[in-house]
Design a protein around this motif. Structure first.
Motif: not given
Length: 295
Positions: A61-64, A78-80, A96-97, A110-111
């Motif tokens: 569930t994490n975008i990494r 997740p950024h918002a 994202i970096e 990131g989750d």
């Protein structure tokens, strides 16, 4: 797309962008002979959709893991959330970096909460102990259960994968849009029906159709059946008003060709497929069309 754009009601939506919307729509595709519903009136980055589907099946569930593969489709949420909660007006690119380079930062920011993968392979259950208290029970792997039921009881009407966990909706960055998958065996053919409660026709639907076809093909291979029909049903089917340029350009184009999806080998199990196992051939799409994601 044309029906939604020309006949849809104007609505003020959750994102405040505004949409044209119809309620209730369906599409049907024959997946036999390696056919795959992949749009030719614009380029659909099918490997991105395939990587997302494999990510779902991993239970992640994490975008990494997606970020590390160059998959950007979940980045905005997740950024918002980070900007809202911290007040730090960091750019999406810099955010994202940090997700990619900083494990601790990624774990915190990131989750996405208990989204698709969590519900598909790790649905939480609870039981009441002798004192009347709720304690966590064994989790449910819906994917494994469906594969087992297709093998053991193909005529069942309960071959369902459900993402809409009412108890955990508020913990999700985005509640599941493609929420319910049902499978049906007809002789040696496996049919799949996907119900999608909310559908962004311009950006989301092309990915959703390919993803559903890929999932259906993988499951069919695992249970020894041939691909049948993919039936897609949408609830709120909409186009965002700020996608006008994309929509009008795409509607001016003529579809052409019949792409094929090949799976190189049968993986040991449904969770062991890799991106290298998939190949799309006879795909000659027209140029990409881009529009902003409404968060």
């Amino acid at each position: 797309m044309r029906k939604v754009w020309e006949q849809g009601d104007k609505r003020v939506d959750r994102t405040s962008v505004g949409t044209r919307s119809i309620f209730g729509a369906s599409l049907r595709f024959d997946l036999s002979a390696d056919r795959v519903p992949l749009l030719t009136t614009k380029r659909v980055y099918w490997k991105t959709a395939a990587r997302e589907m494999l990510w779902f099946l991993s239970g992640e569930t994490n975008i990494r893991p997606l970020v590390q593969q160059g998959v950007k489709i979940w980045n905005e949420w997740p950024h918002a959330n980070y900007v809202k909660k911290t007040g730090d007006a960091i750019s999406l690119e810099r955010f994202i970096e940090r997700i990619a380079s900083d494990v601790t930062f990624a774990e915190r920011w990131g989750d996405l909460g208990p989204v698709y993968g969590k519900q598909w392979v790790d649905w939480s259950t609870y039981k009441i102990d002798t004192d009347g208290r709720y304690t966590k029970g064994p989790s449910v792997n819906q994917i494994s259960n469906v594969i087992d039921s297709l093998k053991q009881d193909p005529a069942s009407r309960r071959h369902i994968i459900e993402g809409w966990n009412v108890a955990e909706i508020d913990q999700m960055a985005l509640p599941p849009c493609h929420k319910t998958y049902q499978f049906h065996v007809n002789g040696s053919r496996l049919n799949c029906l996907l119900y999608q409660r909310s559908c962004d026709v311009a950006l989301g639907l092309p990915f959703n159709l390919f993803g559903a076809a890929l999932l259906s093909r993988m499951i069919a291979q695992q249970v020894g059946l041939t691909p049948g029909n993919l039936v897609w049903m949408g609830g709120d089917v909409h186009l965002y008003l700020n996608h006008r340029n994309l929509i009008e350009e795409q509607l001016s184009r003529e579809p052409a060709g019949e792409p094929k999806l090949k799976i190189a080998q049968r993986a040991e199990d449904i969770f062991s497929y890799r991106i290298e196992d998939f190949e799309v051939t006879d795909y000659a799409p027209q140029t990409p069309l881009r529009a902003p994601v409404a968060v």
